[in-house]
Design an enzyme around this catalytic site. Structure first.
Site, PDB file in Angstrom:
ATOM      1  N   SER A  95      12.208  25.538 -10.724  1.00 43.11           N
ATOM      2  CA  SER A  95      11.505  24.374 -11.274  1.00 43.11           C
ATOM      3  C   SER A  95      12.524  23.257 -11.472  1.00 43.11           C
ATOM      4  O   SER A  95      13.343  23.309 -12.393  1.00 43.11           O
ATOM      5  CB  SER A  95      10.840  24.726 -12.610  1.00 43.11           C
ATOM      6  OG  SER A  95       9.837  25.685 -12.426  1.00 43.11           O
ATOM      7  N   LYS A 170       4.027  21.523  -9.895  1.00 46.98           N
ATOM      8  CA  LYS A 170       4.525  22.415 -10.937  1.00 46.98           C
ATOM      9  C   LYS A 170       4.474  21.720 -12.299  1.00 46.98           C
ATOM     10  O   LYS A 170       4.122  22.340 -13.312  1.00 46.98           O
ATOM     11  CB  LYS A 170       5.953  22.843 -10.617  1.00 46.98           C
ATOM     12  CG  LYS A 170       6.649  23.653 -11.702  1.00 46.98           C
ATOM     13  CD  LYS A 170       6.038  25.029 -11.899  1.00 46.98           C
ATOM     14  CE  LYS A 170       6.886  25.853 -12.854  1.00 46.98           C
ATOM     15  NZ  LYS A 170       6.348  27.202 -13.060  1.00 46.98           N
ATOM     16  N   LYS A 238      12.761  22.985 -20.994  1.00 46.48           N
ATOM     17  CA  LYS A 238      13.402  22.310 -19.858  1.00 46.48           C
ATOM     18  C   LYS A 238      12.373  21.642 -18.961  1.00 46.48           C
ATOM     19  O   LYS A 238      12.520  20.489 -18.550  1.00 46.48           O
ATOM     20  CB  LYS A 238      14.247  23.324 -19.082  1.00 46.48           C
ATOM     21  CG  LYS A 238      15.007  22.759 -17.888  1.00 46.48           C
ATOM     22  CD  LYS A 238      14.300  22.987 -16.564  1.00 46.48           C
ATOM     23  CE  LYS A 238      14.203  24.454 -16.219  1.00 46.48           C
ATOM     24  NZ  LYS A 238      13.566  24.650 -14.875  1.00 46.48           N
TER      25      LYS A 238
END
Length: 294
Positions: A95, A170, A238
């Site tokens: 990611s 995502k 994150k």
């Protein structure tokens, strides 16, 4: 013998690599965690340095914690870039930020190497089961080259568009996952505070409009206060930071996602960084002075 490369054998990478081995793929693997490497070797893989993997493999999968680490593995002095052959493909399952994906794609294209940003969704359990969802950015030729391996590791694989759009998909996924996680915590806080049995409430709503994969996966963790494995707070923090950076860059107002970012920061500060993000229920339990138990 034809080898496929796999770099990064963490919570998600290790089960994905194991499924490739079970699917008959010959793997060269690399990770800083020697225990994880040894487990893959015991399952039939071989260890390779980054240069070895670049030289021997025409398809290389990467699953690492951040875009900066991905770039280091690709482009440092001993990295893949130094040995990889023209017409090979690098597929990043991490990611990362859209701009990081674009940088990798552009730099690899200079030497005739393809790149896909292909982050996954489904968590550790679906990685183990081989039922992950792949959101892919890149061109059709490279997507088709990676597709046989996606099919071994997952059950859904969609080419969204050009490089970086896998990252954007995502981000959309992470917004929905994290907002739903908070909604579930608030819902059961209300139920218990008002005197209802949370298990009965779960049974009542799971088949209705509020039912979802998130509800099914997070409620057992909440009711058992089992936060040991799953989607770590650190990973979601994150990702949501990256979401907000991108939102600010493109001018997308994300009012509630910004509040989730603050909640995740609170969880980190309270020592929950390595727990599944469903541990947010403990934040609400403390505020409401209740315990979500049967």
């Amino acid at each position: 013998m034809k080898f496929i490369g796999f770099i990064g054998l963490g919570i998600m990478g290790k089960p994905m690599a194991l499924n490739l081995l079970k699917g008959g793929v010959n793997l060269l693997v690399n990770d800083l965690n020697r225990k994880a490497v040894d487990e893959l070797i015991s399952a039939g893989a071989k260890f390779g340095s980054l240069k070895d993997i670049g030289k021997a493999c025409d398809v290389i999968f990467i699953s690492l914690p951040s875009g900066k680490i991905v770039q280091s593995v690709l482009f440092n002095e001993e990295g893949i870039y130094s040995s990889i052959s023209k017409d090979s493909l690098v597929c990043d399952l991490s990611s990362t930020k859209p701009e990081e994906a674009i940088y990798c794609a552009d730099k690899l294209s200079e030497i005739g190497v393809g790149f896909l940003d292909a982050p996954v969704s489904g968590g550790e359990q679906k990685a183990i089961e081989g039922t992950l969802t792949f959101m892919v950015g890149g061109n059709q030729i490279n997507f088709d080259k990676a597709l046989p391996y996606f099919k071994i590791m997952g059950e859904s694989y969609t080419l969204i568009g050009k490089n970086s759009l896998g990252c954007i998909a995502k981000f959309a996924n992470q917004i929905i996952v994290n907002l739903t996680n908070v909604a579930i915590a608030e819902a059961f806080t209300l139920a218990v505070k008002a005197g209802a049995d949370p298990v009965k409430v779960f049974e009542a709503i799971r088949s209705g409009s509020a039912g979802s994969k998130m509800l099914e996966s997070k409620f057992p963790r909440i009711i058992n206060h089992d936060f040991q494995y799953g989607g770590k707070v650190s990973i979601h923090l994150k990702d949501i930071k990256n979401v907000m950076d991108t939102a600010n860059h493109v001018g997308a107002p994300l009012q509630f996602t910004s509040q989730v970012l603050e909640l995740l920061q609170v969880l980190k500060n309270d020592g929950h960084n390595d727990e599944d993000h469903s541990c947010i229920i403990e934040f609400y339990e403390a505020l409401a002075n209740i315990k979500v138990t049967p």
